[in-house]
Scaffold this active site. Structure first.
Site, PDB file in Angstrom:
ATOM      1  N   THR A 174       1.001  -1.125  -0.014  1.00 48.06           N
ATOM      2  CA  THR A 174       0.175   0.008   0.168  1.00 48.06           C
ATOM      3  C   THR A 174       0.849   1.170   0.137  1.00 48.06           C
ATOM      4  O   THR A 174       1.864   0.617   0.719  1.00 48.06           O
ATOM      5  CB  THR A 174      -0.998  -0.270   1.238  1.00 48.06           C
ATOM      6  OG1 THR A 174      -1.581   1.258   1.389  1.00 48.06           O
ATOM      7  CG2 THR A 174       0.122   0.019   2.449  1.00 48.06           C
ATOM      8  N   PRO A 216       0.969   4.864   4.507  1.00 45.81           N
ATOM      9  CA  PRO A 216       1.319   4.164   6.065  1.00 45.81           C
ATOM     10  C   PRO A 216       0.244   3.829   7.097  1.00 45.81           C
ATOM     11  O   PRO A 216       0.530   3.469   7.582  1.00 45.81           O
ATOM     12  CB  PRO A 216       2.198   5.229   6.030  1.00 45.81           C
ATOM     13  CG  PRO A 216       2.296   6.306   4.831  1.00 45.81           C
ATOM     14  CD  PRO A 216       1.520   5.873   4.668  1.00 45.81           C
ATOM     15  N   GLY A 217      -1.125   4.838   6.769  1.00 48.36           N
ATOM     16  CA  GLY A 217      -1.615   5.060   8.088  1.00 48.36           C
ATOM     17  C   GLY A 217      -2.113   3.388   8.275  1.00 48.36           C
ATOM     18  O   GLY A 217      -2.622   2.699   8.758  1.00 48.36           O
ATOM     19  N   LYS A 218      -1.817   2.971   6.573  1.00 43.62           N
ATOM     20  CA  LYS A 218      -2.922   1.489   6.431  1.00 43.62           C
ATOM     21  C   LYS A 218      -2.227   0.564   6.342  1.00 43.62           C
ATOM     22  O   LYS A 218      -2.294  -0.314   7.773  1.00 43.62           O
ATOM     23  CB  LYS A 218      -3.514   1.749   4.287  1.00 43.62           C
ATOM     24  CG  LYS A 218      -4.698   0.638   4.311  1.00 43.62           C
ATOM     25  CD  LYS A 218      -4.757   0.536   3.183  1.00 43.62           C
ATOM     26  CE  LYS A 218      -5.452  -1.510   2.752  1.00 43.62           C
ATOM     27  NZ  LYS A 218      -6.275  -0.170   1.205  1.00 43.62           N
ATOM     28  N   ASP A 278      -6.839  -6.776  -0.771  1.00 41.12           N
ATOM     29  CA  ASP A 278      -8.306  -5.607  -1.557  1.00 41.12           C
ATOM     30  C   ASP A 278     -10.102  -6.441  -0.702  1.00 41.12           C
ATOM     31  O   ASP A 278     -10.229  -7.128  -0.748  1.00 41.12           O
ATOM     32  CB  ASP A 278      -7.897  -6.685  -3.183  1.00 41.12           C
ATOM     33  CG  ASP A 278      -8.448  -5.874  -4.217  1.00 41.12           C
ATOM     34  OD1 ASP A 278      -8.460  -4.696  -4.216  1.00 41.12           O
ATOM     35  OD2 ASP A 278      -9.787  -6.784  -5.267  1.00 41.12           O
ATOM     36  N   GLY A 333     -15.426   4.609   3.514  1.00 39.15           N
ATOM     37  CA  GLY A 333     -16.182   3.512   2.250  1.00 39.15           C
ATOM     38  C   GLY A 333     -18.105   3.686   2.551  1.00 39.15           C
ATOM     39  O   GLY A 333     -18.855   4.609   2.673  1.00 39.15           O
ATOM     40  N   TYR A 334     -18.442   2.286   2.104  1.00 40.17           N
ATOM     41  CA  TYR A 334     -19.892   2.718   1.883  1.00 40.17           C
ATOM     42  C   TYR A 334     -20.132   1.998   3.181  1.00 40.17           C
ATOM     43  O   TYR A 334     -21.841   1.735   3.185  1.00 40.17           O
ATOM     44  CB  TYR A 334     -20.039   0.942   0.956  1.00 40.17           C
ATOM     45  CG  TYR A 334     -19.492   1.538  -0.474  1.00 40.17           C
ATOM     46  CD1 TYR A 334     -20.480   2.604  -1.424  1.00 40.17           C
ATOM     47  CD2 TYR A 334     -18.580   1.281  -1.371  1.00 40.17           C
ATOM     48  CE1 TYR A 334     -19.604   2.158  -3.090  1.00 40.17           C
ATOM     49  CE2 TYR A 334     -17.852   1.693  -2.545  1.00 40.17           C
ATOM     50  CZ  TYR A 334     -18.713   1.820  -3.323  1.00 40.17           C
ATOM     51  OH  TYR A 334     -18.486   2.107  -4.391  1.00 40.17           O
ATOM     52  N   ASP A 335     -19.388   2.179   4.382  1.00 42.69           N
ATOM     53  CA  ASP A 335     -20.422   1.604   6.029  1.00 42.69           C
ATOM     54  C   ASP A 335     -21.693   2.495   6.222  1.00 42.69           C
ATOM     55  O   ASP A 335     -22.470   1.973   6.421  1.00 42.69           O
ATOM     56  CB  ASP A 335     -19.164   1.619   6.899  1.00 42.69           C
ATOM     57  CG  ASP A 335     -18.412   0.993   6.566  1.00 42.69           C
ATOM     58  OD1 ASP A 335     -18.073   0.251   6.084  1.00 42.69           O
ATOM     59  OD2 ASP A 335     -17.215   1.371   7.747  1.00 42.69           O
TER      60      ASP A 335
END
Lengths: 202, 202
Positions: free
Chosen positions: B14, B17-19, B74, B162-164
């Site tokens: 990725t 860096p947070g991810k 993914d 996101g779609y949450d």
């Protein structure tokens, strides 16, 4: 830790019982192997653009459909000057449009014509074999074996199958179609993929 | 046998860096984890039609580029009445055509409009998270976690991302956007995928 214990039952994601037997032999006969076709499993659509992607997809579909550990392969020829084509479409390039029958001679002529059309002398090519082992509702392990070489037209030799008559491995003069089967089986992309799979899971 | 020993260095495929830090935490802090972007690795084109296919592709690209064991994910939302769309294109659906900026509100409206267009009351949907761990020139292990649910318009809640806000998990009334983060993190597709990965490789 992931491993395949000897005696494990394996479903080979293929409709060809001969191919299932060949896979069993390449795994040193350690597993009881049955063809997915024998179990009546449908063949999934191969949607992916990579060999590994399609091997993973086929292994998962078989494992999820029958609840057994499964193994799948996906193989093909990639030509550098054609941007890697036919690649995952290697089998499709060998299907006649008229009747869907397999005609590898036509496919080899198609590759030769495509190379002429791009006016290149670069005949570099490689065979790839991806293998995937999937546990039902669990992980999938995949590996890839490759052998680099070049294309030589016209094809030579009656051994092997598929694109073997036009493929000369790096450092060799004979085509895969001219090699003794035990010689090809010792160095091929499939041999390399199975060696990696065994190193990972045996 | 395949396993990830504690202390293993891992490259997270990725550029965020947070991810990478989040992945390190989800792996119980057992590994030294660095973002591929920090190492200057390019992001490969995501050519595959499945989450697992793209996770495998990203993990392999990172491992092969830097020679370290890598991990990639993914994820996305699939809507049954839309044939699984947006699926692997979940992030792409949220990119504005005009400037390429992320606009998830637009993506949620697009899904709502697509459902209206197919004139269905079927709002079944699921989140998927695929994870792949790749060894350089070696095997790739991949797993997939899923949570089933349904879409609820208009979106509710400010948590998650996101779609949450439009996703309600099976058996619940609150959207993922309304759940406390620790509640969502305990049941989500990501949690399930990481649990499977740990079961396979720890």
């Amino acid at each position: 830790m992931l491993s395949l214990p000897p005696g494990q039952r394996l479903v080979a994601a293929t409709h060809n019982p001969g191919k299932a037997r060949e896979i069993a032999a390449l795994l040193d006969g350690r597993f009881e192997t049955v063809a997915a076709g024998v179990l009546g499993l449908a063949e999934p659509e191969e949607t992916e653009a990579t060999f590994m992607g399609n091997a993973v997809l086929k292994a998962r579909a078989a494992a999820d459909a029958c609840g057994l550990v499964s193994i799948a392969d996906d193989s093909g020829l990639s030509v550098r000057a054609l941007g890697g084509q036919p690649g995952v479409l290697s089998a499709r390039w060998a299907e006649r449009e008229t009747d869907g029958q397999r005609d590898v001679g036509m496919a080899m002529a198609r590759i030769e014509a495509a190379l002429k059309a791009v006016e290149t002398t670069d005949h570099a090519a490689w065979f790839t074999c991806a293998l995937a082992v999937a546990w039902p509702d669990g992980p999938v392990v995949c590996v890839e074996g490759r052998i680099e070489g070049r294309l030589a037209f016209p094809g030579r030799g009656l051994n092997g199958f598929g694109y073997d008559p036009v493929f000369v491995a790096e450092g060799m003069n004979q085509t895969f179609g001219e090699l003794a089967p035990e010689h090809k089986d010792a160095i091929s992309h499939r041999a390399r993929a199975f060696a990696k799979l065994k190193a990972a899971l045996f």
